[in-house]
Design a protein around this motif. Structure first.
Motif, mmCIF file in Angstrom:
data_model
loop_
_atom_site.group_PDB
_atom_site.id
_atom_site.type_symbol
_atom_site.label_atom_id
_atom_site.label_comp_id
_atom_site.label_asym_id
_atom_site.label_seq_id
_atom_site.Cartn_x
_atom_site.Cartn_y
_atom_site.Cartn_z
ATOM 1 N N THR A 17 0.835 -1.199 0.000
ATOM 2 C CA THR A 17 0.000 0.000 0.000
ATOM 3 C C THR A 17 0.873 1.254 0.000
ATOM 4 O OG1 THR A 17 -1.730 -1.179 1.202
ATOM 5 C CG2 THR A 17 -1.852 1.208 1.210
ATOM 6 N N GLU A 18 1.928 1.256 0.829
ATOM 7 C CA GLU A 18 2.780 2.437 0.939
ATOM 8 C C GLU A 18 3.760 2.581 -0.219
ATOM 9 O OE1 GLU A 18 4.794 2.203 4.660
ATOM 10 O OE2 GLU A 18 2.994 2.607 5.845
ATOM 11 N N ARG A 19 4.414 1.499 -0.602
ATOM 12 C CA ARG A 19 5.522 1.576 -1.560
ATOM 13 C C ARG A 19 5.207 1.009 -2.939
ATOM 14 N NH1 ARG A 19 9.869 4.364 0.803
ATOM 15 N NH2 ARG A 19 9.653 4.086 3.031
ATOM 16 N N GLY A 20 4.148 0.278 -3.082
ATOM 17 C CA GLY A 20 3.836 -0.368 -4.348
ATOM 18 C C GLY A 20 4.347 -1.802 -4.347
ATOM 19 N N ASN A 21 3.887 -2.555 -5.289
ATOM 20 C CA ASN A 21 4.243 -3.963 -5.367
ATOM 21 C C ASN A 21 5.515 -4.121 -6.203
ATOM 22 O OD1 ASN A 21 4.371 -6.722 -5.496
ATOM 23 N ND2 ASN A 21 2.210 -7.008 -6.011
ATOM 24 N N ALA A 22 6.658 -4.120 -5.514
ATOM 25 C CA ALA A 22 7.950 -4.191 -6.206
ATOM 26 C C ALA A 22 8.110 -5.501 -6.963
ATOM 27 C CB ALA A 22 9.085 -4.021 -5.201
ATOM 28 N N VAL A 23 7.609 -6.583 -6.430
ATOM 29 C CA VAL A 23 7.731 -7.884 -7.095
ATOM 30 C C VAL A 23 6.987 -7.877 -8.428
ATOM 31 C CG1 VAL A 23 7.246 -10.346 -6.908
ATOM 32 C CG2 VAL A 23 8.046 -9.078 -4.902
ATOM 33 N N ALA A 24 5.775 -7.364 -8.422
ATOM 34 C CA ALA A 24 4.997 -7.308 -9.664
ATOM 35 C C ALA A 24 5.633 -6.344 -10.662
ATOM 36 C CB ALA A 24 3.562 -6.886 -9.368
ATOM 37 N N GLU A 25 6.153 -5.218 -10.182
ATOM 38 C CA GLU A 25 6.813 -4.268 -11.073
ATOM 39 C C GLU A 25 8.068 -4.884 -11.696
ATOM 40 O OE1 GLU A 25 7.523 -0.517 -9.157
ATOM 41 O OE2 GLU A 25 5.463 -0.404 -8.433
ATOM 42 N N CYS A 26 8.844 -5.595 -10.897
ATOM 43 C CA CYS A 26 10.043 -6.265 -11.426
ATOM 44 C C CYS A 26 9.670 -7.312 -12.459
ATOM 45 C CB CYS A 26 10.839 -6.904 -10.294
ATOM 46 S SG CYS A 26 11.686 -5.714 -9.263
ATOM 47 N N ARG A 27 8.612 -8.033 -12.210
ATOM 48 C CA ARG A 27 8.155 -9.050 -13.159
ATOM 49 C C ARG A 27 7.770 -8.400 -14.484
ATOM 50 N NH1 ARG A 27 3.855 -10.845 -10.505
ATOM 51 N NH2 ARG A 27 5.167 -12.021 -9.073
ATOM 52 N N ASP A 28 7.065 -7.259 -14.420
ATOM 53 C CA ASP A 28 6.656 -6.559 -15.633
ATOM 54 C C ASP A 28 7.871 -6.018 -16.403
ATOM 55 O OD1 ASP A 28 4.032 -7.090 -14.979
ATOM 56 O OD2 ASP A 28 3.645 -5.092 -14.142
ATOM 57 N N VAL A 29 8.813 -5.423 -15.673
ATOM 58 C CA VAL A 29 10.006 -4.887 -16.319
ATOM 59 C C VAL A 29 10.836 -6.013 -16.925
ATOM 60 C CG1 VAL A 29 12.187 -3.685 -15.904
ATOM 61 C CG2 VAL A 29 10.078 -2.800 -14.924
ATOM 62 N N ALA A 30 10.938 -7.135 -16.246
ATOM 63 C CA ALA A 30 11.681 -8.274 -16.778
ATOM 64 C C ALA A 30 11.030 -8.785 -18.064
ATOM 65 C CB ALA A 30 11.762 -9.392 -15.744
ATOM 66 N N GLN A 31 9.723 -8.829 -18.105
ATOM 67 C CA GLN A 31 9.021 -9.277 -19.315
ATOM 68 C C GLN A 31 9.254 -8.297 -20.462
ATOM 69 O OE1 GLN A 31 7.588 -12.162 -19.809
ATOM 70 N NE2 GLN A 31 7.050 -11.643 -21.897
ATOM 71 N N GLN A 32 9.188 -6.990 -20.172
ATOM 72 C CA GLN A 32 9.443 -5.986 -21.207
ATOM 73 C C GLN A 32 10.879 -6.084 -21.720
ATOM 74 O OE1 GLN A 32 8.489 -2.284 -19.328
ATOM 75 N NE2 GLN A 32 6.283 -2.586 -19.485
ATOM 76 N N THR A 33 11.821 -6.292 -20.811
ATOM 77 C CA THR A 33 13.221 -6.427 -21.197
ATOM 78 C C THR A 33 13.426 -7.659 -22.068
ATOM 79 O OG1 THR A 33 13.899 -5.347 -19.147
ATOM 80 C CG2 THR A 33 15.578 -6.607 -20.318
ATOM 81 N N GLU A 35 11.215 -9.067 -24.028
ATOM 82 C CA GLU A 35 10.629 -8.805 -25.343
ATOM 83 C C GLU A 35 11.510 -7.865 -26.163
ATOM 84 O OE1 GLU A 35 6.714 -7.381 -24.491
ATOM 85 O OE2 GLU A 35 6.032 -9.332 -23.733
ATOM 86 N N THR A 36 12.085 -6.852 -25.505
ATOM 87 C CA THR A 36 12.978 -5.929 -26.196
ATOM 88 C C THR A 36 14.221 -6.649 -26.693
ATOM 89 O OG1 THR A 36 12.200 -4.090 -24.824
ATOM 90 C CG2 THR A 36 14.293 -3.788 -25.963
ATOM 91 N N ALA A 37 14.794 -7.490 -25.849
ATOM 92 C CA ALA A 37 15.985 -8.247 -26.250
ATOM 93 C C ALA A 37 15.659 -9.198 -27.386
ATOM 94 C CB ALA A 37 16.541 -9.007 -25.053
ATOM 95 N N ARG A 38 14.528 -9.842 -27.321
ATOM 96 C CA ARG A 38 14.138 -10.777 -28.383
ATOM 97 C C ARG A 38 14.001 -10.044 -29.716
ATOM 98 N NH1 ARG A 38 9.266 -13.454 -26.677
ATOM 99 N NH2 ARG A 38 10.647 -14.836 -25.532
ATOM 100 N N SER A 39 13.377 -8.869 -29.715
ATOM 101 C CA SER A 39 13.218 -8.138 -30.968
ATOM 102 C C SER A 39 14.547 -7.561 -31.451
ATOM 103 C CB SER A 39 12.180 -7.035 -30.831
ATOM 104 O OG SER A 39 12.624 -6.047 -29.923
ATOM 105 N N ALA A 40 15.434 -7.168 -30.515
ATOM 106 C CA ALA A 40 16.735 -6.630 -30.906
ATOM 107 C C ALA A 40 17.630 -7.710 -31.497
ATOM 108 C CB ALA A 40 17.421 -5.989 -29.708
ATOM 109 N N LEU A 41 17.485 -8.931 -31.036
ATOM 110 C CA LEU A 41 18.319 -10.025 -31.507
ATOM 111 C C LEU A 41 17.668 -10.845 -32.613
ATOM 112 C CD1 LEU A 41 19.680 -11.201 -28.045
ATOM 113 C CD2 LEU A 41 20.840 -9.800 -29.758
ATOM 114 N N ASP A 42 16.537 -10.382 -33.112
ATOM 115 C CA ASP A 42 15.823 -11.094 -34.164
ATOM 116 C C ASP A 42 16.485 -10.799 -35.509
ATOM 117 O OD1 ASP A 42 14.043 -12.452 -35.723
ATOM 118 O OD2 ASP A 42 12.429 -10.977 -35.532
#
Length: 77
Positions: A17-33, A35-42
């Motif tokens: 509630t105070e700081r946000g869900n860091a675990v969920a945010e890290c999971r989202d950023v990891a997924q975006q990273t 996908e970005t790496a996959r498209s860059a290395l395609d």
């Protein structure tokens, strides 16, 4: 996290509630990273060169035919 486990972790709930869900945010950023790496290395869109080109080299010299090669001084033919 299930509803039953969320109610049994008041400190964790307060932190989210105070700081946000860091675990969920890290999971989202990891997924975006990922996908970005996959498209860059395609490399599927890269086409092969159809004709071969001679590579440039500053050290490659075209030698004249042997009959046109001048003889060094003091050399007998």
């Amino acid at each position: 996290m299930t509803a039953s486990s969320a109610s049994s972790t008041p400190i964790y709930d307060l932190l989210i509630t105070e700081r946000g869900n860091a675990v969920a945010e890290c999971r989202d950023v990891a997924q975006q990273t990922k996908e970005t790496a996959r498209s860059a290395l395609d490399w599927t869109g890269v086409h092969t060169v159809t004709e071969e080109r001679a590579a440039f080299s500053a050290f490659d010299r075209v030698k004249p035919p042997r009959s046109e090669t001048p003889l060094p001084p003091n050399t007998r033919a």
